[in-house]
Scaffold this active site. Sequence first.
Site, PDB file in Angstrom:
ATOM      1  NE  ARG A 193       1.906  -5.024  10.992  1.00  0.00           N
ATOM      2  CZ  ARG A 193       2.972  -4.779  10.231  1.00  0.00           C
ATOM      3  NH1 ARG A 193       4.148  -5.298  10.562  1.00  0.00           N
ATOM      4  NH2 ARG A 193       2.855  -4.036   9.161  1.00  0.00           N
ATOM      5  NE  ARG A 228       6.246  -0.565   9.948  1.00  0.00           N
ATOM      6  CZ  ARG A 228       5.126  -0.558   9.238  1.00  0.00           C
ATOM      7  NH1 ARG A 228       5.066   0.113   8.110  1.00  0.00           N
ATOM      8  NH2 ARG A 228       4.068  -1.209   9.654  1.00  0.00           N
ATOM      9  NE  ARG A 280       7.789  -2.708   6.213  1.00  0.00           N
ATOM     10  CZ  ARG A 280       6.480  -2.650   6.382  1.00  0.00           C
ATOM     11  NH1 ARG A 280       5.727  -2.086   5.468  1.00  0.00           N
ATOM     12  NH2 ARG A 280       5.931  -3.169   7.447  1.00  0.00           N
ATOM     13  NE  ARG A 285      -4.521  -1.117   9.830  1.00  0.00           N
ATOM     14  CZ  ARG A 285      -3.450  -0.698   9.159  1.00  0.00           C
ATOM     15  NH1 ARG A 285      -3.420   0.480   8.592  1.00  0.00           N
ATOM     16  NH2 ARG A 285      -2.425  -1.496   9.069  1.00  0.00           N
ATOM     17  CE  LYS A 313      -2.007  -1.047   3.898  1.00  0.00           C
ATOM     18  NZ  LYS A 313      -1.329  -2.323   4.214  1.00  0.00           N
TER      19      LYS A 313
HETATM   20  P1  AP5 Z   1       4.890  -1.670   1.868  1.00  0.00           P
HETATM   21  O1  AP5 Z   1       4.615  -0.781   0.714  1.00  0.00           O
HETATM   22  O2  AP5 Z   1       5.658  -1.132   3.017  1.00  0.00           O
HETATM   23  O3  AP5 Z   1       3.523  -2.361   2.346  1.00  0.00           O
HETATM   24  P2  AP5 Z   1       2.290  -1.788   3.164  1.00  0.00           P
HETATM   25  O4  AP5 Z   1       1.083  -2.397   2.570  1.00  0.00           O
HETATM   26  O5  AP5 Z   1       2.371  -0.300   3.266  1.00  0.00           O
HETATM   27  O6  AP5 Z   1       2.601  -2.494   4.547  1.00  0.00           O
HETATM   28  P3  AP5 Z   1       2.537  -1.909   6.027  1.00  0.00           P
HETATM   29  O7  AP5 Z   1       3.256  -2.904   6.900  1.00  0.00           O
HETATM   30  O8  AP5 Z   1       2.984  -0.489   6.087  1.00  0.00           O
HETATM   31  O9  AP5 Z   1       1.044  -1.996   6.280  1.00  0.00           O
HETATM   32  P4  AP5 Z   1       0.347  -2.031   7.597  1.00  0.00           P
HETATM   33  O10 AP5 Z   1      -1.007  -1.842   7.110  1.00  0.00           O
HETATM   34  O11 AP5 Z   1       0.559  -3.239   8.436  1.00  0.00           O
HETATM   35  O12 AP5 Z   1       1.104  -0.904   8.447  1.00  0.00           O
HETATM   36  P5  AP5 Z   1       0.735   0.601   8.797  1.00  0.00           P
HETATM   37  O13 AP5 Z   1       1.966   1.381   8.848  1.00  0.00           O
HETATM   38  O14 AP5 Z   1      -0.371   1.059   7.924  1.00  0.00           O
HETATM   39  O15 AP5 Z   1       5.612  -2.992   1.302  1.00  0.00           O
HETATM   40  C1  AP5 Z   1       6.064  -4.007   2.187  1.00  0.00           C
HETATM   41  C2  AP5 Z   1       7.439  -4.521   1.732  1.00  0.00           C
HETATM   42  O16 AP5 Z   1       7.281  -5.208   0.497  1.00  0.00           O
HETATM   43  C3  AP5 Z   1       8.455  -3.403   1.458  1.00  0.00           C
HETATM   44  O17 AP5 Z   1       9.724  -3.861   1.826  1.00  0.00           O
HETATM   45  C4  AP5 Z   1       8.354  -3.178  -0.054  1.00  0.00           C
HETATM   46  O18 AP5 Z   1       9.573  -2.689  -0.600  1.00  0.00           O
HETATM   47  C5  AP5 Z   1       8.036  -4.576  -0.545  1.00  0.00           C
HETATM   48  N1  AP5 Z   1       7.179  -4.572  -1.734  1.00  0.00           N
HETATM   49  C6  AP5 Z   1       6.160  -3.718  -2.006  1.00  0.00           C
HETATM   50  N2  AP5 Z   1       5.589  -4.027  -3.179  1.00  0.00           N
HETATM   51  C7  AP5 Z   1       6.254  -5.117  -3.648  1.00  0.00           C
HETATM   52  C8  AP5 Z   1       6.121  -5.912  -4.834  1.00  0.00           C
HETATM   53  N3  AP5 Z   1       5.196  -5.640  -5.762  1.00  0.00           N
HETATM   54  N4  AP5 Z   1       6.950  -6.973  -4.976  1.00  0.00           N
HETATM   55  C9  AP5 Z   1       7.915  -7.250  -4.039  1.00  0.00           C
HETATM   56  N5  AP5 Z   1       8.084  -6.525  -2.917  1.00  0.00           N
HETATM   57  C10 AP5 Z   1       7.264  -5.471  -2.715  1.00  0.00           C
HETATM   58  O19 AP5 Z   1       0.151   0.436  10.259  1.00  0.00           O
HETATM   59  C11 AP5 Z   1       0.989   0.036  11.325  1.00  0.00           C
HETATM   60  C12 AP5 Z   1       0.161  -0.057  12.598  1.00  0.00           C
HETATM   61  O20 AP5 Z   1      -0.388   1.233  12.919  1.00  0.00           O
HETATM   62  C13 AP5 Z   1      -1.056  -0.987  12.533  1.00  0.00           C
HETATM   63  O21 AP5 Z   1      -0.695  -2.326  12.799  1.00  0.00           O
HETATM   64  C14 AP5 Z   1      -1.962  -0.379  13.601  1.00  0.00           C
HETATM   65  O22 AP5 Z   1      -1.578  -0.768  14.874  1.00  0.00           O
HETATM   66  C15 AP5 Z   1      -1.706   1.106  13.451  1.00  0.00           C
HETATM   67  N6  AP5 Z   1      -2.657   1.756  12.512  1.00  0.00           N
HETATM   68  C16 AP5 Z   1      -2.347   2.356  11.328  1.00  0.00           C
HETATM   69  N7  AP5 Z   1      -3.466   2.838  10.735  1.00  0.00           N
HETATM   70  C17 AP5 Z   1      -4.504   2.528  11.577  1.00  0.00           C
HETATM   71  C18 AP5 Z   1      -5.910   2.748  11.509  1.00  0.00           C
HETATM   72  N8  AP5 Z   1      -6.485   3.360  10.477  1.00  0.00           N
HETATM   73  N9  AP5 Z   1      -6.661   2.295  12.543  1.00  0.00           N
HETATM   74  C19 AP5 Z   1      -6.100   1.670  13.603  1.00  0.00           C
HETATM   75  N10 AP5 Z   1      -4.794   1.423  13.719  1.00  0.00           N
HETATM   76  C20 AP5 Z   1      -3.988   1.853  12.715  1.00  0.00           C
HETATM   77 MG    MG Z   2       2.748   1.068   4.831  1.00  0.00          MG
END
Ligand code: AP5
Ligand code: MG
Length: 228
Positions: free
Chosen positions: A185, A174, A141, A102, A27
Amino acid sequence: MRPRLILCNKDFEKMKIVMLGAPGAGKGTQAKQIAAKYDIPHISTGDIFRANLKEGTPLGLKAKEYMDKGSLVPDELTLELIMDRFTQPDCKNGYVLDGFPRTIPQAEALTKALADNKDEIDYAVNVEVPDERIIDRMSGRRACAKCGGTFHIKYNPTKVEGVCDLCGGELYIRDDDKPEIVKKRLDTYHAQTQPLIDYYEKAGKLKEVDGTQDVDKVFADIVKVIEA
Ligand code: AP5
Ligand code: MG
Ligand code: ZN
């Protein structure tokens, strides 16, 4: 006044996109590129929580309790934060939301906030990646603390190891990318976030993209569905 962005006879001004997908689906990687191409802000609730944590704010410390366990931060806290973000002037031009909404209550709150201004989101883009690929992605990552850029040591390496290609910032691993937290997660995702796919399908906003392809191919597919 900023120039209007018109591509393929379609007006992309003020476009509002929601990114859906499991943790690690890509994402953030895709949202950054969408934001650059369509000149809209990239808003990641995860990045905002991490920035708050780095600054040691009460919000950051509170969010950390949940993030470190692989749970979601309570809706009330998240909604307060995002509604405040929407009041900033750059949101007038639209945005790409990454990691929000979410939960169903968050999606309903977003729909209502927009409807109050006779507005709505344009697309919910679901980046589909099966669970078995996720652990591999998370373990390699590397994230930039300064600009939120995300890279992968194997699949999306930076030009210089440990240095962000986008801003020159230092990369880090991270806290929530440990395999046991990633598993949690994923469980949280299936229980609380996956239902949003149905929610946006029913609203006629859903666009599905195969997230297992190369980063550039995924982006090309997203552009295709947006500009179709
Ligand atoms: P990346 O682009 O980093 O993936 P992502 O989908 O952004 O993954 P996240 O871990 O950031 O998502 P998340 O939803 O768990 O975390 P968030 O920060 O939102 O890609 C992942 C890896 O794969 C990278 O190394 C990238 O280079 C690689 N990659 C990407 N595309 C690729 C491809 N096509 N092929 C190969 N490799 C690839 O949330 C973290 C925490 O915050 C949550 O757990 C929660 O506790 C809290 N939080 C955040 N938002 C909310 C909300 N709205 N409500 C409640 N809690 C929340
Ligand atoms: Mg992300
Ligand atoms: Zn950076």
